[in-house]
Scaffold this motif. Sequence first.
Motif, mmCIF file in Angstrom:
data_model
loop_
_atom_site.group_PDB
_atom_site.id
_atom_site.type_symbol
_atom_site.label_atom_id
_atom_site.label_comp_id
_atom_site.label_asym_id
_atom_site.label_seq_id
_atom_site.Cartn_x
_atom_site.Cartn_y
_atom_site.Cartn_z
ATOM 1 N N MET A 58 0.812 -1.216 0.000
ATOM 2 C CA MET A 58 0.000 0.000 0.000
ATOM 3 C C MET A 58 0.851 1.274 0.000
ATOM 4 N N GLN A 59 2.157 1.098 0.278
ATOM 5 C CA GLN A 59 3.073 2.246 0.370
ATOM 6 C C GLN A 59 2.605 3.269 1.403
ATOM 7 N N GLU A 60 2.044 2.762 2.488
ATOM 8 C CA GLU A 60 1.638 3.623 3.586
ATOM 9 C C GLU A 60 1.463 2.785 4.842
ATOM 10 N N GLY A 61 1.409 3.462 5.975
ATOM 11 C CA GLY A 61 1.225 2.800 7.258
ATOM 12 C C GLY A 61 2.081 3.472 8.310
ATOM 13 N N PRO A 62 1.809 3.241 9.569
ATOM 14 C CA PRO A 62 2.524 3.942 10.641
ATOM 15 C C PRO A 62 4.016 3.664 10.671
ATOM 16 N N CYS A 63 4.420 2.412 10.497
ATOM 17 C CA CYS A 63 5.844 2.084 10.562
ATOM 18 C C CYS A 63 6.549 2.428 9.253
ATOM 19 N N PHE A 64 5.844 2.276 8.137
ATOM 20 C CA PHE A 64 6.361 2.703 6.840
ATOM 21 C C PHE A 64 6.676 4.197 6.876
ATOM 22 N N ASP A 65 5.744 4.975 7.425
ATOM 23 C CA ASP A 65 5.951 6.419 7.525
ATOM 24 C C ASP A 65 7.066 6.766 8.502
ATOM 25 N N ALA A 66 7.135 6.038 9.609
ATOM 26 C CA ALA A 66 8.177 6.305 10.609
ATOM 27 C C ALA A 66 9.564 6.100 10.009
ATOM 28 N N PHE A 71 12.308 14.074 8.983
ATOM 29 C CA PHE A 71 11.999 15.264 9.763
ATOM 30 C C PHE A 71 10.549 15.190 10.230
ATOM 31 N N GLY A 72 10.262 15.900 11.297
ATOM 32 C CA GLY A 72 8.886 15.941 11.790
ATOM 33 C C GLY A 72 8.633 14.837 12.790
ATOM 34 N N GLU A 73 7.533 14.123 12.616
ATOM 35 C CA GLU A 73 7.106 13.126 13.599
ATOM 36 C C GLU A 73 8.076 11.953 13.671
ATOM 37 N N ARG A 74 8.307 11.492 14.879
ATOM 38 C CA ARG A 74 9.175 10.339 15.102
ATOM 39 C C ARG A 74 8.391 9.158 15.657
ATOM 40 N N VAL A 75 7.146 9.407 16.030
ATOM 41 C CA VAL A 75 6.288 8.352 16.559
ATOM 42 C C VAL A 75 4.958 8.390 15.817
ATOM 43 N N PHE A 76 4.508 7.222 15.349
ATOM 44 C CA PHE A 76 3.219 7.106 14.678
ATOM 45 C C PHE A 76 2.375 6.079 15.418
ATOM 46 N N ARG A 77 1.089 6.341 15.503
ATOM 47 C CA ARG A 77 0.255 5.489 16.343
ATOM 48 C C ARG A 77 -1.142 5.311 15.756
ATOM 49 N N ILE A 78 -1.629 4.076 15.762
ATOM 50 C CA ILE A 78 -3.035 3.784 15.482
ATOM 51 C C ILE A 78 -3.613 3.228 16.773
ATOM 52 N N ALA A 79 -4.410 4.027 17.428
ATOM 53 C CA ALA A 79 -4.916 3.635 18.744
ATOM 54 C C ALA A 79 -5.960 2.532 18.662
ATOM 55 N N MET A 103 -1.486 -0.184 17.098
ATOM 56 C CA MET A 103 -0.102 -0.252 16.635
ATOM 57 C C MET A 103 0.624 1.055 16.938
ATOM 58 N N MET A 104 1.932 0.929 17.166
ATOM 59 C CA MET A 104 2.799 2.090 17.269
ATOM 60 C C MET A 104 4.065 1.848 16.449
ATOM 61 N N GLY A 105 4.567 2.910 15.836
ATOM 62 C CA GLY A 105 5.820 2.843 15.101
ATOM 63 C C GLY A 105 6.767 3.925 15.588
ATOM 64 N N PHE A 106 8.009 3.550 15.904
ATOM 65 C CA PHE A 106 9.007 4.501 16.409
ATOM 66 C C PHE A 106 10.212 4.499 15.480
ATOM 67 N N TRP A 137 9.151 4.657 23.206
ATOM 68 C CA TRP A 137 10.062 5.674 22.701
ATOM 69 C C TRP A 137 11.440 5.549 23.332
ATOM 70 N N LEU A 138 11.487 5.332 24.637
ATOM 71 C CA LEU A 138 12.770 5.165 25.323
ATOM 72 C C LEU A 138 13.496 3.918 24.815
ATOM 73 N N LEU A 139 12.742 2.830 24.620
ATOM 74 C CA LEU A 139 13.329 1.596 24.115
ATOM 75 C C LEU A 139 13.880 1.813 22.709
#
Length: 212
Positions: A58-66, A71-79, A103-106, A137-139
Motif C-alpha cells: 500500500m506504500q503507507e502505514g505507521p511504521c512505513f511512515d516512521a 523530519f517531523g514526527e518520530r512516533v506514529f500510532r493507530i490507537a 499499533m505504534m511505530g518509532f 520511545w525510550l526503548l
Amino acid sequence: MLAQESVTATLDKITASATELVEGCDAAGVLILNGKQVKTLAPTDQIVIDSDQLQERMQEGPCFDAAHTRFGERVFRIADFTAHIQRWPAYTPPARHLGLGSMMGFLLYTEEEDLGALNLCSRQPGAFTEASETVGWLLASHAAVAFSGARTHAQMEQAIATRHTIGEAMGILMGSRHLTETQAFDVLRRYSQEKNIKLRDVARRVCEQGVL
C-alpha cells in the motif's frame, strides 16, 4: 543490547524487550525501508511480517511512515483499528482483517543515520497507553544506539575480512606472476575497474581459482 554477539542477536533482543516492557505489546519487529521496499527484521510473530508486507504493497502505514520520515514526527500510532481512520485509508482496513487492534511505530535513528522503525503491535484495540508510548520511545532510542553499534561492528569485521582476502589474492599474484606488492594490487584494481566488479569480489575469485 550492546552485549549481543551479532546484529541479528541485537535485533532479537530489541524486539523481545519490546514485548516484555511495553504494556499492551503482543508482537514487535524492526521495519527497514530501502527505497519503496520493506524488509522485516527480528519479528516476534507472523502478524508483524504480514503487516509490514501490507504496508509495502500500500506504500503507507505507521511504521512505513516512521522509517520514511527524516523530519517531523518520530512516533506514529493507530490507537484503534476498529475506529474510522483517515490517515492510512489503504492500509488500515486490510490490517484490521489481519487481527491488528492497535499499533505504534518509532523511528530508530541516531544523529548520524536513520535506521528504520521499531514496530509494536497489539491484537486489542486501545491497548497502548501514554505510558506504553513513553516506554516504547525510550526503548527505541536505546535500541537505535545498540543497532547502530552492532551494525558498525559487523561492518568493521567485514572490512577486516575483505582486507585479508585482498592480501591473500595479492600474494597469489605476486607468486604466480613475479610481481611486487604494488604491482599485484594494481592488477586487481585495474581488473575491478575494467570489469566493473567490486575489488573484494575480484580478490575472492583469485583466492578461489588462482587466476583472474
